[in-house]
Design a protein around this motif. Structure first.
Motif, PDB file in Angstrom:
ATOM      1  N   GLU A 205     -29.947  10.358  -2.539  1.00 36.85           N
ATOM      2  CA  GLU A 205     -28.766   9.494  -2.377  1.00 36.85           C
ATOM      3  C   GLU A 205     -27.498  10.288  -2.693  1.00 36.85           C
ATOM      4  OE1 GLU A 205     -27.867   5.988  -5.110  1.00 36.85           O
ATOM      5  OE2 GLU A 205     -27.978   4.979  -3.183  1.00 36.85           O
ATOM      6  N   ASN A 207     -23.678   9.459  -3.218  1.00 37.97           N
ATOM      7  CA  ASN A 207     -22.808   8.287  -3.388  1.00 37.97           C
ATOM      8  C   ASN A 207     -21.915   8.523  -4.592  1.00 37.97           C
ATOM      9  OD1 ASN A 207     -21.822   5.553  -3.857  1.00 37.97           O
ATOM     10  ND2 ASN A 207     -23.504   4.867  -2.542  1.00 37.97           N
ATOM     11  N   PHE A 210     -24.248   4.831  -8.330  1.00 37.50           N
ATOM     12  CA  PHE A 210     -25.608   4.419  -7.982  1.00 37.50           C
ATOM     13  C   PHE A 210     -25.540   3.137  -7.152  1.00 37.50           C
ATOM     14  CE2 PHE A 210     -28.897   6.675 -10.839  1.00 37.50           C
ATOM     15  CZ  PHE A 210     -28.209   7.886 -10.707  1.00 37.50           C
ATOM     16  N   SER A 211     -26.260   3.109  -6.023  1.00 41.22           N
ATOM     17  CA  SER A 211     -26.223   1.946  -5.118  1.00 41.22           C
ATOM     18  C   SER A 211     -27.199   0.880  -5.605  1.00 41.22           C
ATOM     19  CB  SER A 211     -26.639   2.394  -3.716  1.00 41.22           C
ATOM     20  OG  SER A 211     -28.044   2.649  -3.713  1.00 41.22           O
ATOM     21  N   ALA A 214     -30.668   2.381  -5.725  1.00 36.55           N
ATOM     22  CA  ALA A 214     -30.703   3.742  -6.299  1.00 36.55           C
ATOM     23  C   ALA A 214     -32.069   4.104  -6.857  1.00 36.55           C
ATOM     24  CB  ALA A 214     -29.632   3.862  -7.386  1.00 36.55           C
ATOM     25  N   PHE A 217     -34.596   6.407  -4.967  1.00 30.64           N
ATOM     26  CA  PHE A 217     -34.260   7.788  -4.593  1.00 30.64           C
ATOM     27  C   PHE A 217     -34.777   8.766  -5.650  1.00 30.64           C
ATOM     28  CE2 PHE A 217     -31.769   7.182  -0.822  1.00 30.64           C
ATOM     29  CZ  PHE A 217     -31.311   5.885  -0.916  1.00 30.64           C
ATOM     30  N   HIS A 219     -33.655  11.949  -5.858  1.00 26.58           N
ATOM     31  CA  HIS A 219     -32.539  12.793  -6.294  1.00 26.58           C
ATOM     32  C   HIS A 219     -31.207  12.110  -5.980  1.00 26.58           C
ATOM     33  CE1 HIS A 219     -35.570  15.908  -6.710  1.00 26.58           C
ATOM     34  NE2 HIS A 219     -35.912  15.757  -5.432  1.00 26.58           N
ATOM     35  N   HIS A 220     -30.201  12.363  -6.793  1.00 25.98           N
ATOM     36  CA  HIS A 220     -28.863  11.784  -6.586  1.00 25.98           C
ATOM     37  C   HIS A 220     -27.825  12.895  -6.635  1.00 25.98           C
ATOM     38  CE1 HIS A 220     -30.114   7.526  -7.183  1.00 25.98           C
ATOM     39  NE2 HIS A 220     -31.078   8.094  -7.876  1.00 25.98           N
ATOM     40  N   TYR A 221     -26.932  12.882  -5.648  1.00 22.54           N
ATOM     41  CA  TYR A 221     -25.728  13.733  -5.691  1.00 22.54           C
ATOM     42  C   TYR A 221     -24.584  12.748  -5.918  1.00 22.54           C
ATOM     43  CZ  TYR A 221     -28.493  17.535  -3.642  1.00 22.54           C
ATOM     44  OH  TYR A 221     -29.438  18.517  -3.410  1.00 22.54           O
ATOM     45  N   THR A 222     -24.117  12.653  -7.134  1.00 22.13           N
ATOM     46  CA  THR A 222     -23.154  11.594  -7.479  1.00 22.13           C
ATOM     47  C   THR A 222     -21.732  12.140  -7.482  1.00 22.13           C
ATOM     48  OG1 THR A 222     -24.859  10.500  -8.784  1.00 22.13           O
ATOM     49  CG2 THR A 222     -22.575   9.822  -9.179  1.00 22.13           C
ATOM     50  N   GLN A 228     -20.026  16.338  -2.370  1.00 19.26           N
ATOM     51  CA  GLN A 228     -21.469  16.370  -2.620  1.00 19.26           C
ATOM     52  C   GLN A 228     -22.292  16.705  -1.388  1.00 19.26           C
ATOM     53  OE1 GLN A 228     -22.731  16.239  -5.701  1.00 19.26           O
ATOM     54  NE2 GLN A 228     -20.601  16.128  -6.349  1.00 19.26           N
TER      55      GLN A 228
END
Ligand code: APR
Length: 242
Positions: A205, A207, A210-211, A214, A217, A219-222, A228
């Motif tokens: 994700e 974003n 966090f959606s 979230a 997912f 991995h997260h690129y916040t 990102q």
């Protein structure tokens, strides 16, 4: 072969939402001062709303279409185009957005599941035509010549999104699913991550926060997509072997 976090990747599905176009100056729907903060979607984005007050609906989409003339694609759109240019049909890009900023950022294959602002649909002859910046009930269809039948070529609430068979086939076959700038508030798009994960894909994700989905997912690129998404694309392209 492409590797992402030690995993061999062959097929990538990327879903984008309004957040990818936010840095270009286009309003999202649910952020502060978003489109749905200033309009009740049930007054605008439904077939019933169009039947009830077509002029309000024409004005809403005419304003958004005219705004397209004043904005540009941003580096997040360009990063996705760079990925598509490098990997070709290994990348399937599906967007909920109705703007044309992916195309203006260099993407050639874009699946618009919610329709397009720059298109209009004639309810008399069923033909889709390029939309002028402004049109309404008095505008004659360029194909059949009749007026009174042109509507925005947008998928409204209660209507079936476009290309669902193709989208679901790509989700079943993907190894990596990336969602960019979407709140996960509207189905079926919000369910795509669950479908991809159920078929074994790695899920990412991108974003600002966090959606609503979230938790699905890996991995997260916040942060802002303009920052990102370039990091993710660089990581993917640096991980090619052979
Ligand atoms: N970078 C990354 N993410 C961002 C940025 C940014 N600069 N700005 C906003 N976001 C994120 C927000 O955190 C939010 O999660 O983008 C998301 C925008 O969410 P929504 O406004 O709900 O837009 P979207 O998810 O595209 O809406 C889905 O709802 O009304 C319907 O048909 C409409 O396609 C739309 C659908």
């Amino acid at each position: 072969m492409l590797y992402y976090r030690q995993r061999a990747i062959d097929q990538i599905v990327i879903l984008t939402g309004a957040g990818i176009s936010a840095a270009s100056g286009l309003s999202t729907f649910r952020d502060a001062d978003g489109l749905w903060e200033n309009h009740d979607p049930m007054d605008i984005a439904t077939p019933e709303a169009f039947a009830r007050d077509p002029d309000l609906v024409y004005r809403f989409y005419n304003a958004r279409r005219q705004q397209l003339e004043e904005v540009q694609a941003n580096s997040a759109h360009c990063a996705l185009a760079r990925l598509q240019q490098a990997l070709g049909d290994k990348v399937f890009l599906v967007t909920q957005n109705v703007d044309d900023l992916h195309e203006r950022g260099g993407s050639e294959q874009v699946c618009h599941m919610h329709g397009e602002l720059r298109s209009m649909l004639c309810q008399h002859c069923g033909q889709r035509q390029p939309a002028p910046p402004i049109f309404d009930a008095s505008t004659a269809c360029p194909h059949c010549g009749k007026s009174g039948g042109l509507r925005p070529d947008i998928v409204w609430f209660g209507e079936m999104p476009h290309h669902m068979d193709s989208i679901e086939a790509h989700l079943h076959g993907c190894d990596l699913f990336v969602a960019v700038g979407t709140s996960g508030a509207v189905y079926p798009a919000a369910g795509f991550v669950q479908l991809a994960r159920a078929t074994g894909a790695t899920t990412v994700e991108v974003n600002r926060e966090f959606s609503d989905v979230a938790g699905y997912f890996h991995h997260h690129y916040t942060g802002c997509a303009t920052d990102q998404l370039g990091l993710l694309v660089d990581e993917l392209l640096a991980a090619r072997v052979g």
